[in-house]
Design a protein around this motif. Structure first.
Motif: not given
Ligand SMILES: *Cc1c(COP(=O)(O)O)cnc(C)c1O
Length: 388
Positions: A98-107
């Motif tokens: 899955i694409t994230l808006i930066g990994s911080k967003e996903g975390l």
């Protein structure tokens, strides 16, 4: 009107860096030439071929629409191909990426998908503060796994309380590690996967620094070990690898149910990453990786200056194999906050106190290799003048 913030915000730990930020601004206002080794943000620009790809993509009106929630199919295929090339891990792009808006967003969004109020999330200490904060925002209970020097800054899995493991819903690991620069090998990942399977714990692996490594070292992925895909999700970022922190692009891979749960939360909160940024991300991941090698060479040179300099001052420092951080022991009898304050006030050098990353970070400070060699040498020379 009396405006009160929600209880979940009141539960967040205090932002320990705030006081030092204020002090830095004060010292700067006095006219001191500040050498800022505080923030983990690359100082070099994004490589030109990636910027050109963004320029071209932004000209195409097809990118001006809402993106697909899970990201461009092509971006996810490229991310999967990259995992295959880099780690020999096979992923199904439309289910396991899955694409994230930066990994911080996903975390930060991940716990909303899997953590119920009261659920225990095992987070490392010291650590990137987001793991703990996002757990609290989801109503979960963070329980710290101390990372100690004698264990190579890995959590001591064998020493963990079985009752706690039985209760835990999620375990977060991050290697190469921010802030300690420690690295994990496949044997450690195998033990994490086995423990997670036994106690039915979801593993969140933050792999933001796998590409920032030195001396030929190639950090592994948690996804490489048997069983990882049953229990885990791994977060990857283009930010540090390609000097793209401002662009906000990353991705997560792993267990299809974990990826789908994160996607469900995201569909309620954001509307995906700008397609033009994903297209530029495709260029970053598929073009020549010479730019990465060049950055690593640059950081390796800086690392030598700072590590040798600090060691020469009698400080306890190990040469990092990966990440752009140097984790440095504080002289006996001082707290990490006092030591940072001293470096700032008396030498104009900004560092980050270990305790700001969690109680087990006490006794250390973190330096980021985000200024050139001459400035690092200047920082070392100023510290030498303090007689530490
Ligand atoms: C920088 C960093 C990230 C986040 O990067 P993004 O810019 O949000 O992709 C994640 N984890 C760690 C440990 C980091 O240091």
């Amino acid at each position: 009107m009396n405006i009160e913030r929600a209880e979940r915000l009141q539960k967040l730990p205090p932002y320990l860096f705030q006081e030092l930020d204020r002090l830095r601004d004060q010292v700067r206002a006095r006219g001191v030439d500040i050498i800022d080794l505080g923030v983990g943000d690359p100082d070099q620009p994004t490589p030109p071929h990636i910027i050109e790809a963004l320029n071209a993509a932004a000209q195409d009106p097809r990118t001006h629409k809402y993106p697909a929630y899970s990201g461009l199919s092509r971006f996810r295929e490229v991310a999967a191909d990259w995992y295959k090339r880099r780690f020999d891990v096979d992923l199904i792009p439309n289910q396991e990426v899955i694409t994230l808006i930066g990994s911080k967003e996903g975390l930060a969004h991940f716990p909303l998908a899997f953590v119920n109020p009261g659920d225990v999330v095992l987070t490392p200490s010291p650590a990137y503060p987001v793991y703990k904060g996002s757990t609290i925002l989801a109503g979960g209970v963070p329980v710290e796994m101390p990372l100690r020097k004698e264990n190579g800054f890995l959590p001591d899995l064998a020493a963990m309380d079985p009752a706690l493991l039985q209760k835990a819903k999620v375990m977060v690991i991050n290697y190469p590690n921010n802030p300690t620069a420690a690295c994990a090998d496949l044997e450690f990942y195998e033990r994490v996967a086995a423990l997670a399977k036994k106690h039915e714990i979801i593993v969140v692996s933050d792999a933001a620094y796998t590409e920032m490594a030195y001396d030929g070292y190639r950090p592994p992925s948690f996804m490489q070990v048997a069983g990882a895909r049953e229990v885990g999700i791994e977060f990857h970022s283009l930010s540090k690898t390609y000097n793209m922190t401002g662009w906000r692009i990353g991705f997560a891979v792993g267990n299809a149910q974990l990826v789908a749960g994160l996607g469900q939360v995201k569909s309620q909160i954001d509307s995906g990453a700008f397609d033009a940024v994903q297209l530029a991300g495709i260029t970053a991941l598929t073009a020549s990786q010479d730019c990465v090698a060049q950055m690593n060479k640059l950081y390796a040179g800086r690392r030598e200056v700072l590590v040798k300099g600090l060691q020469g001052l009698g400080l306890e420092v190990e040469r990092p194999k990966a990440t752009f951080y140097v984790w440095c022991g504080v002289p006996a009898g001082q707290t990490s906050t006092d030591f940072c304050r001293k470096l700032l006030e008396e030498a104009g050098v900004v560092s980050t106190p270990g305790v700001g990353f969690g109680s087990a970070g006490e006794g250390y400070v973190r330096f980021a290799l985000t200024v050139d060699e001459a400035r690092l040498q200047e920082a070392v020379d100023r510290l030498a003048g303090l007689g530490l």
